[in-house]
Design a protein around this motif. Structure first.
Motif, PDB file in Angstrom:
ATOM      1  N   GLY A  74      14.753  14.404   7.246  1.00  0.00           N
ATOM      2  CA  GLY A  74      13.761  15.610   7.577  1.00  0.00           C
ATOM      3  C   GLY A  74      14.992  16.573   8.266  1.00  0.00           C
ATOM      4  N   PRO A  75      14.482  17.747   8.943  1.00  0.00           N
ATOM      5  CA  PRO A  75      15.264  18.625   9.785  1.00  0.00           C
ATOM      6  C   PRO A  75      16.072  17.928  11.031  1.00  0.00           C
ATOM      7  N   ASP A  76      15.555  16.989  11.456  1.00  0.00           N
ATOM      8  CA  ASP A  76      15.905  16.277  12.616  1.00  0.00           C
ATOM      9  C   ASP A  76      16.328  15.006  12.565  1.00  0.00           C
ATOM     10  N   GLY A  77      16.347  14.325  11.249  1.00  0.00           N
ATOM     11  CA  GLY A  77      16.812  13.033  11.217  1.00  0.00           C
ATOM     12  C   GLY A  77      15.839  12.318  10.186  1.00  0.00           C
ATOM     13  N   TRP A  78      15.525  10.970  10.094  1.00  0.00           N
ATOM     14  CA  TRP A  78      15.152  10.150   9.127  1.00  0.00           C
ATOM     15  C   TRP A  78      13.480  10.256   9.473  1.00  0.00           C
ATOM     16  N   GLU A  79      12.779  10.407   8.506  1.00  0.00           N
ATOM     17  CA  GLU A  79      11.152  10.460   8.942  1.00  0.00           C
ATOM     18  C   GLU A  79      10.589   9.373   7.919  1.00  0.00           C
ATOM     19  N   SER A  80       9.398   8.789   8.140  1.00  0.00           N
ATOM     20  CA  SER A  80       8.765   7.933   7.025  1.00  0.00           C
ATOM     21  C   SER A  80       7.745   8.548   6.265  1.00  0.00           C
ATOM     22  N   PHE A  81       7.814   8.098   4.948  1.00  0.00           N
ATOM     23  CA  PHE A  81       6.847   8.469   4.207  1.00  0.00           C
ATOM     24  C   PHE A  81       5.181   8.163   4.561  1.00  0.00           C
ATOM     25  N   GLU A  82       4.330   8.830   4.319  1.00  0.00           N
ATOM     26  CA  GLU A  82       3.042   8.488   4.421  1.00  0.00           C
ATOM     27  C   GLU A  82       2.589   7.616   3.036  1.00  0.00           C
ATOM     28  N   THR A  83       2.368   6.474   2.972  1.00  0.00           N
ATOM     29  CA  THR A  83       1.971   5.612   1.916  1.00  0.00           C
ATOM     30  C   THR A  83       0.717   4.937   1.829  1.00  0.00           C
ATOM     31  N   ARG A  84       0.096   4.546   0.693  1.00  0.00           N
ATOM     32  CA  ARG A  84      -0.843   3.850   0.485  1.00  0.00           C
ATOM     33  C   ARG A  84      -0.915   3.561  -0.925  1.00  0.00           C
ATOM     34  N   ARG A  85      -1.724   2.515  -1.279  1.00  0.00           N
ATOM     35  CA  ARG A  85      -1.802   1.802  -2.537  1.00  0.00           C
ATOM     36  C   ARG A  85      -3.125   2.324  -3.238  1.00  0.00           C
ATOM     37  N   SER A  86      -3.082   2.420  -4.816  1.00  0.00           N
ATOM     38  CA  SER A  86      -4.276   3.007  -5.265  1.00  0.00           C
ATOM     39  C   SER A  86      -4.193   2.150  -6.655  1.00  0.00           C
ATOM     40  N   ILE A  87      -5.384   1.769  -7.087  1.00  0.00           N
ATOM     41  CA  ILE A  87      -5.692   1.070  -8.236  1.00  0.00           C
ATOM     42  C   ILE A  87      -6.111   1.802  -9.290  1.00  0.00           C
ATOM     43  N   ILE A  88      -5.732   1.766 -10.445  1.00  0.00           N
ATOM     44  CA  ILE A  88      -5.956   2.495 -11.576  1.00  0.00           C
ATOM     45  C   ILE A  88      -6.940   1.495 -12.597  1.00  0.00           C
ATOM     46  N   TYR A  89      -7.968   1.414 -12.818  1.00  0.00           N
ATOM     47  CA  TYR A  89      -8.589   0.431 -13.743  1.00  0.00           C
ATOM     48  C   TYR A  89      -8.497   1.289 -15.143  1.00  0.00           C
ATOM     49  N   VAL A  90      -8.384   0.243 -15.979  1.00  0.00           N
ATOM     50  CA  VAL A  90      -8.146   0.728 -17.376  1.00  0.00           C
ATOM     51  C   VAL A  90      -8.833  -0.391 -18.281  1.00  0.00           C
ATOM     52  N   ALA A  91      -9.567   0.590 -19.258  1.00  0.00           N
ATOM     53  CA  ALA A  91     -10.514  -0.068 -20.165  1.00  0.00           C
ATOM     54  C   ALA A  91      -9.860  -1.180 -21.207  1.00  0.00           C
ATOM     55  N   ASP A  92     -10.210  -2.510 -21.125  1.00  0.00           N
ATOM     56  CA  ASP A  92      -9.906  -3.397 -22.001  1.00  0.00           C
ATOM     57  C   ASP A  92      -8.467  -3.860 -21.553  1.00  0.00           C
ATOM     58  N   GLN A  93      -7.942  -3.752 -20.171  1.00  0.00           N
ATOM     59  CA  GLN A  93      -6.476  -4.203 -19.692  1.00  0.00           C
ATOM     60  C   GLN A  93      -6.755  -4.427 -18.392  1.00  0.00           C
ATOM     61  N   ASP A  94      -5.594  -4.927 -17.905  1.00  0.00           N
ATOM     62  CA  ASP A  94      -5.389  -5.168 -16.414  1.00  0.00           C
ATOM     63  C   ASP A  94      -5.233  -3.634 -15.769  1.00  0.00           C
ATOM     64  N   PRO A  95      -5.839  -3.891 -14.177  1.00  0.00           N
ATOM     65  CA  PRO A  95      -5.660  -2.773 -13.687  1.00  0.00           C
ATOM     66  C   PRO A  95      -4.233  -2.380 -13.340  1.00  0.00           C
ATOM     67  N   VAL A  96      -3.903  -1.278 -13.075  1.00  0.00           N
ATOM     68  CA  VAL A  96      -2.616  -0.662 -12.812  1.00  0.00           C
ATOM     69  C   VAL A  96      -2.748  -0.044 -11.159  1.00  0.00           C
ATOM     70  N   THR A  97      -1.381  -1.035 -10.272  1.00  0.00           N
ATOM     71  CA  THR A  97      -1.477  -0.329  -8.977  1.00  0.00           C
ATOM     72  C   THR A  97      -0.395   0.403  -8.879  1.00  0.00           C
ATOM     73  N   ILE A  98      -0.539   1.425  -8.048  1.00  0.00           N
ATOM     74  CA  ILE A  98       0.503   2.439  -7.867  1.00  0.00           C
ATOM     75  C   ILE A  98       0.474   2.831  -6.290  1.00  0.00           C
ATOM     76  N   THR A  99       1.796   3.173  -5.931  1.00  0.00           N
ATOM     77  CA  THR A  99       1.932   3.535  -4.685  1.00  0.00           C
ATOM     78  C   THR A  99       1.828   4.899  -4.379  1.00  0.00           C
ATOM     79  N   LEU A 100       1.267   5.399  -3.583  1.00  0.00           N
ATOM     80  CA  LEU A 100       1.186   6.971  -3.286  1.00  0.00           C
ATOM     81  C   LEU A 100       2.189   7.199  -2.157  1.00  0.00           C
ATOM     82  N   ARG A 101       2.914   8.518  -2.052  1.00  0.00           N
ATOM     83  CA  ARG A 101       3.850   8.411  -0.981  1.00  0.00           C
ATOM     84  C   ARG A 101       3.987  10.054  -0.828  1.00  0.00           C
ATOM     85  N   TRP A 102       3.652  10.465   0.512  1.00  0.00           N
ATOM     86  CA  TRP A 102       3.823  11.694   0.817  1.00  0.00           C
ATOM     87  C   TRP A 102       4.747  12.227   2.005  1.00  0.00           C
TER      88      TRP A 102
END
Length: 829
Positions: free
Chosen positions: A358-386
């Motif tokens: 960041g402008p004044d040094g290292w900053e932490s991302f805001e993160t959380r997990r999100s699960i995408i359910y898929v028909a006839d397949q295993d769900p997919v988990t992604i990590t959202l970062r802001w």
């Protein structure tokens, strides 16, 4: 033998009978979801009796004793006709398509989750004013009333698509409507791709040649733009040159809302004041452009509110007339092309990838997990970062990997990414406005997508840009034209400009206002609005048509709205073919030279009208497409695939040799120095050869309409081999990429199938006359119903293709007269 024959006959008869029984049974179950428009329902949630009078084309005219019941009835009517469409729009905004459609939509769901539009929509519900909160709640109750009836009365699950994609139909929530409005912002925004395109071109060919290809504002000091590579020294130039170009998201995926820059939005709107009107009243014509589909995204409706009757185009899922008229005003919209998106390249901490500089040094991302359910397949988990600049987007989207240096990730700042989005309140406020001033005032609450509001009342005409305009520093390193370092404080937004800074034009001396997505004014950065615009030539044709008359009428506005003359063709053909017309003796019949001479003769006698019945538009379009590809491929390599459509301004600059642009004609890799005449001739020969292979050698038999078919395709069933014959609506159409009656072609790189299909245009048209408001006319491109078995699935599309319109009255007696039935909603005990 006779016994065998008898048994075969019996088996054949049994199979025929069984087939008939199955077909009849399937038809019965599917037809159960075709709504009965002439019935009475006793429902909870409605306080007084409401009438929904359907005219001949099944357009609902809603009469209620209070506003809440009116919005309730609109939700009920939308759900009756477009429940499946509304469900798909909601799932798209939620990032939940894959629950129905499997892995084909995972990429779309992933990107929607990363943008987090639905969470922001839920937060924005609380930001609406009381009137809008009432409308959202009443509308949701109306939608749910129909869903409950479908479940209780076994009405064919509400739509035939639900038999193929089973699942519970979730009840409608106010946030769903806000989310669909945010989804429209996704479709109408394209500056992400523009920034990536600019960065790649800048690194490959330099800023001067980049300006040849981009729609830029030369008055804003673009020459001082830094070289993109200098901002990020670790970026490998071959990474920019060789990366595949993937505009938008999932090309060819009908369910994806992400479009390339060419499809980011285009519309027409123009208005005439009283002194420029033959009957002394103000006039307005508007036709917003969006991707075609069956059914259309547009839905005609008329509401009776406490502020008076209002009628026009709605979008299923949204409780508002988006464009239309009341007794006192009429309004329309065009895409403003406001630069409301910026890409930031965030430097990762090499010791901790969960931090960025960041402008004044290292900053932490805001993160959380999100699960995408898929028909006839295993769900997919992604990590959202802001980051502080916005959501982090993967490099595989928008070709971001090609401009992202090692150790960096891309973040997006965008006006739509806010939890206090009051765009819905602005839409309801504009619908209730009784004057130009009131409509403009209502627009102050509008956030995204940025639009030009064209509005008239009995005395005044105005154009007002609505939407938040980001405030950038005058020292911004790229002026928002290319990705910038995320840690640079001069690159970050400093809030938004006040609404008073948005462009506004009220009652100009000429008595006329028009916008075709063109640049409306010159202002220096950072008040410039945008460097990139959607139109440079359609506005010229509009000006020409307006100047042909001292005063205008509803009919002259309709004529302009349906105009199919390409000003680009009229400008480019004399330039490109200047040294080719009538050269040499007549060539032997049947030779390529003879075919070229015939094509040139046809083009020489052509007036530029992109008529579906003529061969000249097809020759012109194929020639210019082949010409541009040959001009840029040697310099740009695979990056040339980003340019899926012919850019008239670029070809004009090249053949006028503006600022040395004629250098594009020389093929870099060849020893011979090619001239622009050489490349124009070879491009024409190649185009004619390709067309001959597809349409036969007889040029006179070619028809533009055979190639330029409007593709109102069902986004789900339209790809199923047999069903596509019943659900897709294909129509031969006139117009083209650069005509006022715009029919944007599919485009694509060389070799792409069916590049001239008409895939994007005016799904809604309206022309309003305030001297005689009841003479105003409307049309949409398909029909009111989304049910393929309904006769109202495509009935309006027949009129739309012929350039015809229908009236929609605000007179209650006329609305109730005739039609296909009246639905009465009565309060349940």
């Amino acid at each position: 033998m006779l016994t065998l024959f008898r048994w075969l006959l019996r088996i054949a008869t049994a199979l025929v009978v069984l087939t008939v029984v199955i077909v009849v049974g399937v038809y019965y179950f599917l037809s159960r979801s075709v709504p009965d428009y002439d019935t009475t329902w006793r429902l909870r949630g409605v306080s007084e009796t409401v009438e929904i009078a359907r005219n001949t084309w099944a357009v609902p005219h809603i009469f209620a004793q209070n506003d809440a019941d009116a919005f309730y009835a609109l939700g009920f009517a939308h759900a009756q006709d477009r429940l499946w469409q509304m469900t798909v729009l909601r799932r798209t905004a939620q990032g939940r398509l894959s629950e129905l459609f499997g892995d084909r939509t995972i990429r779309t769901d992933e990107l929607m989750r990363r943008l987090d539009l639905y969470t922001l929509a839920q937060e924005s519900v609380a930001a609406q004013d009381d009137d809008t909160a009432m409308a959202l709640d009443a509308y949701a109750r109306g939608v749910n009333a129909w869903i409950n009836l479908v479940n209780d009365r076994a009405l064919g699950r509400g739509a035939p698509e639900y038999f193929l994609f089973p699942g519970e139909i979730g009840l409608w929530q106010p946030a769903d409507s806000v989310a669909i409005l945010k989804l429209m912002a996704v479709q109408l925004s394209g500056h992400i791709e523009s920034e990536v395109r600019h960065a790649r071109l800048s690194a490959l060919i330099g800023e001067e040649r980049t300006r040849d290809l981009m729609h830029e504002d030369d008055s804003a000091g673009v020459a001082a733009m830094p070289d993109f590579a200098s901002l990020f020294p670790t970026l490998d130039p071959t990474q920019l040159a060789m990366a595949p170009s993937v505009p938008g998201e999932a090309p060819g995926e009908a369910l994806s809302p992400f479009r390339s820059w060419d499809f980011a939005g285009a519309s027409n709107a123009w208005a005439a004041g009283r002194l420029r009107s033959a009957n002394g009243g103000t006039l307005l014509a508007n036709d917003p452009h969006l991707p075609f589909a069956a059914p259309s995204i547009w839905y005609l409706a008329r509401l009776e509110l406490s502020t008076g009757g209002v009628t026009g185009g709605t979008i299923p899922g949204i409780p508002a007339i988006i464009a239309g008229r009341s007794s006192n005003i009429a309004w329309g919209l065009t895409t403003a092309y406001l630069d409301d998106q910026d890409l930031f390249l965030e430097e990762l901490n090499p010791d901790n990838p969960e931090e960025y500089r960041g402008p004044d040094g290292w900053e932490s991302f805001e993160t959380r997990r999100s699960i995408i359910y898929v028909a006839d397949q295993d769900p997919v988990t992604i990590t959202l970062r802001w980051s502080a600049n916005g959501p982090i987007l993967p490099g595989r989207h928008y070709s971001l990997a090609s401009v992202t240096p090692p150790g960096h990730v891309a973040a997006l700042s965008w006006t739509a990414l806010t939890g206090d989005d009051t765009t819905m309140s602005a839409a309801i406020g504009m619908m209730r406005a009784q004057s130009v001033d009131a409509a403009i005032a209502a627009g102050e609450s509008y956030v995204a997508p940025a639009q030009n509001l064209m509005v008239i009342d009995g005395e005044h005409i105005a154009l007002q840009m609505i939407g938040r305009m980001p405030r950038r520093s005058e020292d911004h390193p790229t002026r928002g034209q290319m990705p910038a370092p995320g840690s640079d404080p001069n690159a970050r937004w400093d809030g938004y400009f006040p609404y008073s800074a948005n462009p506004r034009f009220v009652d100009p001396e000429t008595g006329l206002i028009g916008n075709t997505n063109n640049k409306p004014l010159d202002r220096p950065f950072p008040l410039h609005v945008s460097y990139d615009w959607g139109d440079t030539v359609r506005i010229q044709r509009w000006i020409r048509l307006m100047r042909q008359r001292t005063v205008h009428t509803r009919e002259s506005f309709i004529e302009a709205q349906l105009d199919t003359v390409s000003q680009a063709a009229r400008t480019l053909l004399p330039l490109v073919g200047a040294e080719l017309w009538f050269q040499g003796d007549p060539a032997p019949e049947g030779t390529p030279e003879a075919q070229r001479q015939l094509a040139l003769q046809l083009l020489a006698d052509w007036n530029g009208e992109m008529s579906e019945h003529l061969p000249e538009p097809l020759i012109y379009a194929a020639w210019m497409r082949e010409l541009q590809f040959r001009l840029i491929r040697d310099e740009l390599g695979p990056t040339a695939d980003m340019f899926e459509h012919m850019e008239p301004a670029f070809i004009s600059r090249v053949f006028r040799n503006e600022n040395g642009a004629g250098i594009w004609c020389d093929v870099v890799q060849s020893a011979v120095e090619e001239s622009c005449v050489d490349i124009a001739r070879t491009a024409l020969d190649a185009a004619l050869l390709e067309l001959s292979g597809q349409y036969g050698p007889a040029i006179e038999s070619w028809r533009w309409g055979d190639a330029h078919q409007a593709t109102h395709d069902h986004p789900v069933l339209g790809e199923v081999p047999i069903l596509r014959l019943f659900v897709n609506i294909r129509q031969s159409t006139s117009g083209g990429d650069n005509t006022l009656m715009r029919g944007l072609t599919r485009g694509g790189p060389p070799g792409a199938p069916d590049p001239f299909l008409n895939v994007h245009g005016a799904g809604y048209r309206g022309v309003y006359d305030m001297a005689d408001p009841e003479a105003s006319v409307f049309i949409i491109s398909t029909g009111e119903s989304g049910h393929p078995l309904s006769r109202h699935y495509d009935d309006l599309g027949v009129l739309w293709r012929r350039g015809e319109y229908i009236p929609m009255t605000l007179d209650p007696d006329l609305a109730r007269a005739g039609g296909v039935g009246t639905t009465r909603l009565e309060p349940a005990p």
